[in-house]
Design an enzyme around this catalytic site. Structure first.
Site, PDB file in Angstrom:
ATOM      1  N   TYR A  39       0.849  -0.909  -0.071  1.00  0.00           N
ATOM      2  CA  TYR A  39      -0.052   0.059   0.049  1.00  0.00           C
ATOM      3  C   TYR A  39       0.732   1.206  -0.078  1.00  0.00           C
ATOM      4  CZ  TYR A  39      -4.053  -3.047   1.218  1.00  0.00           C
ATOM      5  OH  TYR A  39      -5.187  -3.816   1.169  1.00  0.00           O
ATOM      6  N   LYS A  41       3.302 -15.329   2.841  1.00  0.00           N
ATOM      7  CA  LYS A  41       3.262 -16.252   1.722  1.00  0.00           C
ATOM      8  C   LYS A  41       4.602 -16.463   1.343  1.00  0.00           C
ATOM      9  CE  LYS A  41       0.786 -17.609  -1.762  1.00  0.00           C
ATOM     10  NZ  LYS A  41       0.084 -18.955  -1.685  1.00  0.00           N
ATOM     11  N   ASP A  91      -3.140 -17.811   2.505  1.00  0.00           N
ATOM     12  CA  ASP A  91      -4.289 -18.613   1.823  1.00  0.00           C
ATOM     13  C   ASP A  91      -4.867 -19.601   2.852  1.00  0.00           C
ATOM     14  OD1 ASP A  91      -1.835 -19.614   1.169  1.00  0.00           O
ATOM     15  OD2 ASP A  91      -2.232 -20.274  -0.693  1.00  0.00           O
ATOM     16  N   ASP A 146      -5.369  -6.478   6.261  1.00  0.00           N
ATOM     17  CA  ASP A 146      -6.562  -5.607   5.895  1.00  0.00           C
ATOM     18  C   ASP A 146      -7.691  -6.602   5.348  1.00  0.00           C
ATOM     19  OD1 ASP A 146      -8.163  -3.694   4.764  1.00  0.00           O
ATOM     20  OD2 ASP A 146      -7.224  -3.006   3.065  1.00  0.00           O
ATOM     21  N   ASP A 172     -10.820  -8.242   8.031  1.00  0.00           N
ATOM     22  CA  ASP A 172     -12.307  -7.787   7.797  1.00  0.00           C
ATOM     23  C   ASP A 172     -13.150  -9.194   7.605  1.00  0.00           C
ATOM     24  OD1 ASP A 172     -12.459  -5.154   7.280  1.00  0.00           O
ATOM     25  OD2 ASP A 172     -13.057  -5.242   5.316  1.00  0.00           O
TER      26      ASP A 172
END
Ligand code: NAD
Length: 362
Positions: free
Chosen positions: A142, A191, A223, A247, A251
């Site tokens: 980001y 990852k 994942d 992020d 959620d």
């Protein structure tokens, strides 16, 4: 103990829900002989109306000069048409940057009394859901370079994901310290089968683990973590991860617990001055009606006591009081469904009930 708390009431339901959290803090102060003093700071739409700026430097300075900051919520339709750099939400970005808070911590906790609000199967919820996601907040893709250019007759875009060892180490330490204050299990999510940043992440986490022998560290690919959060959330205590993975996962985690009005959060940096706020927005549709759920804000205040002021017993009292009020059947409108004999409480009544439950404890 004496603590100065900067209070940003903000817009919409912000002032109503913050009032209830302050009532609860006052009861805790009285019970434990602490002194909490409050300094009001303006941010968001109300600051635009007053100063023409969503967070003037003098209001940010009040927050920097306090021991921690309690925030309601900012924004609303009244300010939707103001230019982008003047929007209420700019105040949020500015305060995070100004306070240097690089770690966002969001608990995913299911209250057994509200279990029916979870979209997960009862047999999964029954095992318990009570974990925290510690998300790196000001690095990663980001904040890397973003560009779009022409190549071979077509448009190509690039977003650079970058992490330094020191950026990983400082968020890693928050993860280990948070786990130390809980059940002492830390899951580092990355990852590393594909990304260099993740391989660096993993190696830094394992180096840090040597300094925290009391915390059990595990690794998980992102994942797999997304699957495990819905398949077996009871396995988690603290998850630490980079900005974009956090992020998305946070959620997902907040959805499995039910109502948005119940969830607190904290953002922390190098010192103990943290920013504490519920995860929801200013809910303009219900503002001024005394029907908002103040529990997310009350629990944010409990997080402030636990993580910034090192007052675990006081934080436990607040969380236990919330549990007691829910067990007694009291509900604000947003959490009213699913159960017999439930009793309706407005925003201020809910605050009073939590205060009474704390006072009634031994
Ligand atoms: P929202 O979270 O304010 O509201 C979404 C829905 O949830 C609404 O129906 C609302 O009534 C309900 N809700 C939210 N909090 C509740 C509570 N405590 N009790 C009961 N019901 C509650 O999201 P939105 O409507 O998308 O945004 C409204 C405004 O808030 C916008 O201006 C947005 O930019 C701003 N916002 C601010 C923050 C923040 O201050 N951190 C975060 C998100 C959105």
């Amino acid at each position: 103990m004496e603590k100065k708390i900067a209070v940003i009431r903000g817009d919409g339901i912000g002032p109503e829900i913050v009032n209830e959290a302050l009532k609860v803090l006052d009861v805790i102060a009285e019970k434990y002989g602490h002194r909490f003093s409050y300094v009001d700071a303006d941010m968001g739409g109300c600051a635009i109306d007053k100063y023409g700026d969503p967070l003037p430097q003098h209001e940010l300075d009040k927050c920097l000069g306090a021991d921690s900051v309690l925030l309601g919520a900012v924004g609303g339709p009244k300010w939707d048409s103001v230019p982008g750099n003047m929007r209420p939400e700019k105040g949020l970005l500015r305060i995070r940057a100004g306070m240097g808070v690089y770690s966002n911590n969001r608990p995913a906790k299911i209250w057994k009394q509200l279990a029916s609000a979870s979209p997960l199967k009862p047999e999964i919820v029954e095992k318990g859901i009570d974990f925290i996601i510690v998300r790196e907040l000001i690095g990663g893709v980001y904040f890397g370079e973003h560009k779009t250019f022409e190549d071979g007759g077509e448009k190509v875009s690039e977003d650079v994901m970058r992490y330094s060892e020191s950026e990983i180490e400082r968020i890693g330490r928050i993860g280990f310290e948070t786990a130390r204050k809980r059940r002492k299990k830390l899951c580092s999510v990355e990852k590393s089968n594909v990304l260099d940043t993740s391989r660096l992440w993993k190696s830094v986490m394992h180096r840090l683990a040597e300094e925290y022998p009391d915390v059990e560290l595990s690794d998980m690919l992102v994942d797999n973590c997304a699957m495990q959060i819905v398949k077996n959330p009871a396995q988690f205590d603290v998850i630490v991860t980079e900005n974009m993975f956090g992020d998305i996962l946070s959620d997902e985690a907040s959805m499995i617990t039910g109502s948005i009005g119940m969830i607190p959060s904290s953002s922390l940096g190098a010192g103990t001055n943290g920013l504490y706020e519920p995860i929801h927005g200013s809910a303009p549709d219900i503002a001024g009606k005394n029907i908002a759920n103040p529990i997310g804000t009350v629990l944010s205040a409990a997080m402030m006591l636990r993580y910034s002021f090192d007052m675990p017993k006081e934080a436990d009292d607040i969380e236990e009081a919330v549990g007691k009020v829910l067990s007694d059947g009291w509900r604000t409108a947003d959490i009213m469904s699913g159960g017999e004999g439930l009793k309706s409480a407005g925003c201020s009544e809910m605050g009073d009930l939590i205060c009474d439950a704390i006072k009634a404890m031994k």
